[in-house]
Design a protein around this motif. Structure first.
Motif, PDB file in Angstrom:
ATOM      1  N   GLN A 185      -7.434  -3.425 -18.595  1.00 22.30           N
ATOM      2  CA  GLN A 185      -7.860  -2.758 -17.368  1.00 22.30           C
ATOM      3  C   GLN A 185      -7.345  -1.318 -17.368  1.00 22.30           C
ATOM      4  OE1 GLN A 185      -9.731  -3.705 -14.687  1.00 22.30           O
ATOM      5  NE2 GLN A 185     -10.239  -5.682 -15.609  1.00 22.30           N
ATOM      6  N   GLU A 186      -8.268  -0.377 -17.499  1.00 20.68           N
ATOM      7  CA  GLU A 186      -7.912   1.037 -17.443  1.00 20.68           C
ATOM      8  C   GLU A 186      -8.134   1.544 -16.019  1.00 20.68           C
ATOM      9  OE1 GLU A 186      -9.009   5.275 -19.626  1.00 20.68           O
ATOM     10  OE2 GLU A 186     -10.474   3.636 -19.632  1.00 20.68           O
ATOM     11  N   VAL A 187      -7.046   1.868 -15.336  1.00 22.63           N
ATOM     12  CA  VAL A 187      -7.166   2.361 -13.974  1.00 22.63           C
ATOM     13  C   VAL A 187      -7.678   3.797 -14.003  1.00 22.63           C
ATOM     14  CG1 VAL A 187      -5.916   2.902 -11.852  1.00 22.63           C
ATOM     15  CG2 VAL A 187      -5.393   0.806 -13.113  1.00 22.63           C
ATOM     16  N   LEU A 188      -8.718   4.055 -13.210  1.00 15.66           N
ATOM     17  CA  LEU A 188      -9.382   5.356 -13.204  1.00 15.66           C
ATOM     18  C   LEU A 188      -8.911   6.241 -12.050  1.00 15.66           C
ATOM     19  CD1 LEU A 188     -13.003   4.098 -13.967  1.00 15.66           C
ATOM     20  CD2 LEU A 188     -11.286   4.912 -15.595  1.00 15.66           C
ATOM     21  N   LYS A 189      -8.739   5.648 -10.880  1.00 15.10           N
ATOM     22  CA  LYS A 189      -8.289   6.441  -9.741  1.00 15.10           C
ATOM     23  C   LYS A 189      -7.827   5.532  -8.612  1.00 15.10           C
ATOM     24  CE  LYS A 189     -13.004   7.209  -7.950  1.00 15.10           C
ATOM     25  NZ  LYS A 189     -13.951   8.260  -7.492  1.00 15.10           N
ATOM     26  N   ILE A 190      -7.091   6.140  -7.713  1.00 13.53           N
ATOM     27  CA  ILE A 190      -6.559   5.454  -6.536  1.00 13.53           C
ATOM     28  C   ILE A 190      -7.051   6.221  -5.315  1.00 13.53           C
ATOM     29  CG2 ILE A 190      -4.457   4.803  -5.307  1.00 13.53           C
ATOM     30  CD1 ILE A 190      -3.132   4.861  -8.196  1.00 13.53           C
ATOM     31  N   VAL A 191      -7.828   5.545  -4.489  1.00 14.35           N
ATOM     32  CA  VAL A 191      -8.509   6.213  -3.386  1.00 14.35           C
ATOM     33  C   VAL A 191      -7.934   5.726  -2.056  1.00 14.35           C
ATOM     34  CG1 VAL A 191     -10.729   6.674  -2.289  1.00 14.35           C
ATOM     35  CG2 VAL A 191     -10.612   6.334  -4.777  1.00 14.35           C
ATOM     36  N   PRO A 192      -7.465   6.626  -1.196  1.00  9.79           N
ATOM     37  CA  PRO A 192      -6.958   6.208   0.120  1.00  9.79           C
ATOM     38  C   PRO A 192      -8.096   5.818   1.049  1.00  9.79           C
ATOM     39  CG  PRO A 192      -6.862   8.597  -0.097  1.00  9.79           C
ATOM     40  CD  PRO A 192      -7.299   8.078  -1.427  1.00  9.79           C
ATOM     41  N   GLU A 193      -7.840   4.821   1.910  1.00 10.80           N
ATOM     42  CA  GLU A 193      -8.822   4.375   2.889  1.00 10.80           C
ATOM     43  C   GLU A 193      -8.265   4.567   4.290  1.00 10.80           C
ATOM     44  OE1 GLU A 193      -9.658   0.294   2.140  1.00 10.80           O
ATOM     45  OE2 GLU A 193     -11.056   0.694   0.512  1.00 10.80           O
ATOM     46  N   LYS A 194      -9.053   5.159   5.157  1.00 14.16           N
ATOM     47  CA  LYS A 194      -8.619   5.360   6.531  1.00 14.16           C
ATOM     48  C   LYS A 194      -8.716   4.060   7.315  1.00 14.16           C
ATOM     49  CE  LYS A 194      -9.754  10.281   6.806  1.00 14.16           C
ATOM     50  NZ  LYS A 194     -10.535  11.333   7.514  1.00 14.16           N
ATOM     51  N   SER A 195      -7.792   3.889   8.238  1.00 12.38           N
ATOM     52  CA  SER A 195      -7.783   2.694   9.071  1.00 12.38           C
ATOM     53  C   SER A 195      -8.673   2.901  10.284  1.00 12.38           C
ATOM     54  CB  SER A 195      -6.350   2.381   9.529  1.00 12.38           C
ATOM     55  OG  SER A 195      -6.358   1.387  10.517  1.00 12.38           O
ATOM     56  N   SER A 196      -9.505   1.902  10.588  1.00 14.76           N
ATOM     57  CA  SER A 196     -10.382   2.011  11.762  1.00 14.76           C
ATOM     58  C   SER A 196      -9.597   1.926  13.055  1.00 14.76           C
ATOM     59  CB  SER A 196     -11.432   0.894  11.720  1.00 14.76           C
ATOM     60  OG  SER A 196     -10.804  -0.378  11.690  1.00 14.76           O
ATOM     61  N   SER A 197      -8.416   1.310  12.996  1.00 18.50           N
ATOM     62  CA  SER A 197      -7.623   1.116  14.211  1.00 18.50           C
ATOM     63  C   SER A 197      -6.548   2.172  14.408  1.00 18.50           C
ATOM     64  CB  SER A 197      -6.976  -0.271  14.184  1.00 18.50           C
ATOM     65  OG  SER A 197      -6.098  -0.386  13.067  1.00 18.50           O
ATOM     66  N   GLU A 198      -6.290   2.966  13.365  1.00 17.02           N
ATOM     67  CA  GLU A 198      -5.198   3.941  13.459  1.00 17.02           C
ATOM     68  C   GLU A 198      -5.690   5.373  13.267  1.00 17.02           C
ATOM     69  OE1 GLU A 198      -1.517   2.875  11.459  1.00 17.02           O
ATOM     70  OE2 GLU A 198      -2.340   0.892  11.029  1.00 17.02           O
ATOM     71  N   VAL A 476      -0.038   8.539   6.287  1.00 19.06           N
ATOM     72  CA  VAL A 476      -0.080   7.206   5.696  1.00 19.06           C
ATOM     73  C   VAL A 476       0.774   6.274   6.551  1.00 19.06           C
ATOM     74  CG1 VAL A 476       0.484   5.804   3.665  1.00 19.06           C
ATOM     75  CG2 VAL A 476      -0.470   8.095   3.371  1.00 19.06           C
ATOM     76  N   SER A 477       0.272   5.090   6.800  1.00 21.69           N
ATOM     77  CA  SER A 477       0.976   4.104   7.604  1.00 21.69           C
ATOM     78  C   SER A 477       2.320   3.748   6.986  1.00 21.69           C
ATOM     79  CB  SER A 477       0.115   2.843   7.735  1.00 21.69           C
ATOM     80  OG  SER A 477       0.844   1.775   8.280  1.00 21.69           O
ATOM     81  N   ASP A 478       3.268   3.361   7.850  1.00 17.62           N
ATOM     82  CA  ASP A 478       4.572   2.936   7.362  1.00 17.62           C
ATOM     83  C   ASP A 478       4.466   1.676   6.506  1.00 17.62           C
ATOM     84  OD1 ASP A 478       5.792   5.016   8.694  1.00 17.62           O
ATOM     85  OD2 ASP A 478       6.300   3.828  10.465  1.00 17.62           O
ATOM     86  N   ASP A 479       3.409   0.904   6.701  1.00 21.19           N
ATOM     87  CA  ASP A 479       3.212  -0.337   5.954  1.00 21.19           C
ATOM     88  C   ASP A 479       2.221  -0.138   4.806  1.00 21.19           C
ATOM     89  OD1 ASP A 479       3.537  -3.013   5.342  1.00 21.19           O
ATOM     90  OD2 ASP A 479       1.811  -3.636   6.540  1.00 21.19           O
ATOM     91  N   ALA A 480       2.242   1.051   4.233  1.00 23.51           N
ATOM     92  CA  ALA A 480       1.381   1.358   3.087  1.00 23.51           C
ATOM     93  C   ALA A 480       2.037   2.498   2.311  1.00 23.51           C
ATOM     94  CB  ALA A 480      -0.021   1.764   3.547  1.00 23.51           C
ATOM     95  N   GLY A 481       1.602   2.691   1.073  1.00 22.56           N
ATOM     96  CA  GLY A 481       2.163   3.805   0.325  1.00 22.56           C
ATOM     97  C   GLY A 481       1.964   3.668  -1.172  1.00 22.56           C
ATOM     98  N   VAL A 482       2.451   4.698  -1.885  1.00 17.67           N
ATOM     99  CA  VAL A 482       2.377   4.759  -3.342  1.00 17.67           C
ATOM    100  C   VAL A 482       3.767   5.067  -3.871  1.00 17.67           C
ATOM    101  CG1 VAL A 482       1.360   5.947  -5.330  1.00 17.67           C
ATOM    102  CG2 VAL A 482      -0.023   5.558  -3.270  1.00 17.67           C
ATOM    103  N   TRP A 483       4.164   4.366  -4.920  1.00 16.04           N
ATOM    104  CA  TRP A 483       5.462   4.563  -5.557  1.00 16.04           C
ATOM    105  C   TRP A 483       5.241   4.968  -7.017  1.00 16.04           C
ATOM    106  CZ3 TRP A 483       4.668   1.833  -1.364  1.00 16.04           C
ATOM    107  CH2 TRP A 483       5.676   1.715  -0.400  1.00 16.04           C
ATOM    108  N   LEU A 484       6.109   5.841  -7.520  1.00 13.19           N
ATOM    109  CA  LEU A 484       6.025   6.304  -8.907  1.00 13.19           C
ATOM    110  C   LEU A 484       7.201   5.774  -9.711  1.00 13.19           C
ATOM    111  CD1 LEU A 484       4.983  10.067  -8.481  1.00 13.19           C
ATOM    112  CD2 LEU A 484       3.514   8.045  -8.626  1.00 13.19           C
ATOM    113  N   GLN A 485       6.935   5.376 -10.955  1.00 11.11           N
ATOM    114  CA  GLN A 485       7.974   4.896 -11.858  1.00 11.11           C
ATOM    115  C   GLN A 485       7.821   5.558 -13.220  1.00 11.11           C
ATOM    116  OE1 GLN A 485      10.270   1.594 -10.767  1.00 11.11           O
ATOM    117  NE2 GLN A 485      10.032   3.478  -9.616  1.00 11.11           N
ATOM    118  N   GLY A 486       8.932   6.060 -13.745  1.00  8.24           N
ATOM    119  CA  GLY A 486       8.915   6.613 -15.098  1.00  8.24           C
ATOM    120  C   GLY A 486       8.413   8.033 -15.204  1.00  8.24           C
ATOM    121  N   CYS A 487       8.213   8.710 -14.081  1.00  4.94           N
ATOM    122  CA  CYS A 487       7.754  10.105 -14.130  1.00  4.94           C
ATOM    123  C   CYS A 487       8.528  10.957 -13.122  1.00  4.94           C
ATOM    124  CB  CYS A 487       6.249  10.189 -13.885  1.00  4.94           C
ATOM    125  SG  CYS A 487       5.676   9.286 -12.427  1.00  4.94           S
TER     126      CYS A 487
END
Length: 519
Positions: A185-198, A476-487
């Motif tokens: 699985q080659e990951v191509l991109k990570i796209v944020p999604e807006k919340s309909s409730s927030e 970005v919601s407190d219950d969501a996010g992106v973490w980086l490792q090794g960079c």
């Protein structure tokens, strides 16, 4: 601690999805230089369970190398309840929905540099679990015990196992998590999604990947993403990135015997670099191709030893990350630069001594004069850098290197010596020039508008102490996010790209993502 065969006494929520095929054990999936007969016949299975692609995930990890493996192990230990540092009740009550996406077709760690006899450069106790939880199933000692080699290993009287054995250990660990890992699985991109409730707040991300076997595009929605994609081979100019005879060290074991098929043939080979990988390749060629001529080109005057003395090694203690991150940025940059000789452009002393003995033996056999040295089969050429290259007019299918030679400026006893340019014709060039660790910048391209300051042209992603990407306030919601490792070496120190703190860091990531998780 619960037994870990293919049975379970926990909540029914941990059962495999209906209709899922029986899980294959590590012994059925992986092969390597150690063979498979030593692996347990009982299927080892983690507490994590497969999540269908269309369901909302709690976590998707991009990459399944050592960094993600350490996170998987920490998740298992937290669910198992064996690690006091990971007392996260929500994980013990309800298994998280997790997926790991890996580009390779199976777990592999520096497989291209698993040379015969090569040893680890750090103690086996810095494995996937020991420094965080010595009672974990996933310690290197338990791996030895499960595979019937613990007593014999103690007789070796070493903390430094062979690299092939340590990779086998990590494969053994990885085999527990086959149910939640998708290879090819080659990951191509990570796209944020807006919340309909927030409103404009991002609460989920879509991870888009391509199946390298079928070409099919796949997407997974998730609250949290960890990017641990590892380094990409760095092939600097003037070397082309796609030349069949210019090979990065990461591919050495895979390609060298295809390009250099006859071990008795008088090949001409150039090795570029002055670190551990370059030295290992140079030594390997000398040992296995007795009739070859090998030239190791280094920019400096000599190969230098790595500093792994006890006091210096404390810079890789997990606790050092805190003070490194808190340090003034300019001072942090200075200290990281000062300590680079622990890891970059240096060679283990025992290998240096072996190479020096090789060269000394040539002094006996071929002569000790500068003229005689020109005829040595294996030479280290100091103060050299490659200016450009072209097809060789004298070696069929070979390469001609145009080399800047500054050695007269440093080594000539004649006054007013000047540098010169040489030509070197070779069958193949091996470049041991490190890795680039910036794939996250590409994967997060669609999220740049969430950067503090709105994603200015030259802005780079930054992270907090817990490796969480710094987004603009309330984007970005407190219950969501992106973490980086090794960079994150520039902010978290030299240990960031190494194995040294993986066990501890894996636990920190699990706590950061799941400690406040609601069930």
């Amino acid at each position: 601690m619960t037994p870990h065969a293919d049975f379970r006494t926990h909540s029914e929520k941990w059962n495999s999805p209906a209709g899922q095929e029986p899980l294959l054990g590590a012994s059925e999936c992986f092969t390597n230089g150690l063979g498979n007969s030593h692996l347990p016949t009982v299927v080892s299975r983690s507490h994590l369970r497969h999540t269908p692609e269309e369901e909302l995930h709690d976590l998707v990890c991009v990459g399944f190398g050592p960094a993600s493996l350490a996170i998987a192990v920490a998740l298992h230990d937290a669910m198992d309840g064996t690690d006091p540092s990971l007392n996260i009740p929500s994980l013990q009550q309800d298994a998280p929905k997790v997926a790991f996406l890996e580009r390779q077709h199976q777990f592999a760690w520096h497989a291209g540099m698993l040379l015969p006899g090569a040893r680890m450069q750090i103690t086996f106790m810095k494995d996937m679990a020991t420094l965080r939880n010595p009672r974990s199933e996933f310690t290197f000692i338990n791996y030895l015990f499960k595979n019937g080699r613990l007593i014999e290993f103690t007789n070796l009287n070493t903390f430094l196992p062979q690299r092939v054995e340590y990779e086998d250990y990590m494969r053994w660990c990885a085999g527990w998590f086959e149910e939640v890992v998708q290879y090819d699985q080659e990951v191509l991109k990570i796209v944020p999604e807006k919340s309909s409730s927030e409103g404009d707040t991002i609460s989920t991300f879509t991870v888009l990947s391509r199946n390298l076997q079928t070409g099919e595009l796949q997407s997974r929605r998730t609250k949290h993403v960890v990017i641990a994609s590892g380094g990409r081979p760095n092939i600097p100019k003037p070397f082309p990135s796609n030349h069949p005879k210019v090979v990065h060290s990461s591919q050495f074991s895979h390609i060298s015997t295809k390009l250099l098929k006859d071990f008795q043939h008088p090949y001409n080979v150039a090795v570029i670099g002055n670190g551990q990988s370059a030295a290992e390749i140079f030594d390997f060629l000398h040992s296995h191709y007795p009739n070859a001529k090998t030239r190791l080109l280094i920019k400096g005057g000599a190969l230098r030893p790595s500093d792994d003395s006890p006091f210096v090694n404390e810079i890789f203690n997990p606790s050092r990350v805190d003070c490194t991150f808190s340090r003034d940025p300019d001072l942090r940059h200075t200290t990281i630069t000062e300590d680079r000789n622990t890891n970059y452009g240096v060679v283990r002393l025992n290998l240096l001594e072996r190479i020096y003995e090789t060269l000394y033996t040539q002094r006996i056999r071929y002569g000790n004069s500068p003229v005689a040295e020109e005829q040595w089969p294996h030479r280290i050429l100091p103060y050299r850098s490659v200016l450009n290259l072209e097809g060789s007019p004298v070696i069929n299918g070979g390469i001609r290197l145009h080399v800047r030679d500054q050695s007269p400026l440093y080594l000539s006893d004649a006054p007013n010596a000047e540098e010169k340019e040489d030509e070197l014709d070779v069958d193949v060039v091996f470049v041991a020039t490190g890795y680039q660790r910036d794939l996250h910048e590409t994967l997060l391209q669609d999220a740049r508008s969430l950067m503090p300051g709105g994603g200015l042209k030259d802005a780079k992603w930054t992270v907090q102490r817990d490796y969480r990407v710094q987004f603009a306030d309330k984007k970005v919601s407190d219950d969501a996010g992106v973490w980086l490792q090794g960079c994150c070496e520039s902010s978290h120190g030299l240990s960031d790209t190494l194995l040294s703190i993986l066990a501890t860091r894996g636990g920190q990531i699990v706590k950061s993502i799941f400690e406040n998780r609601s069930v």
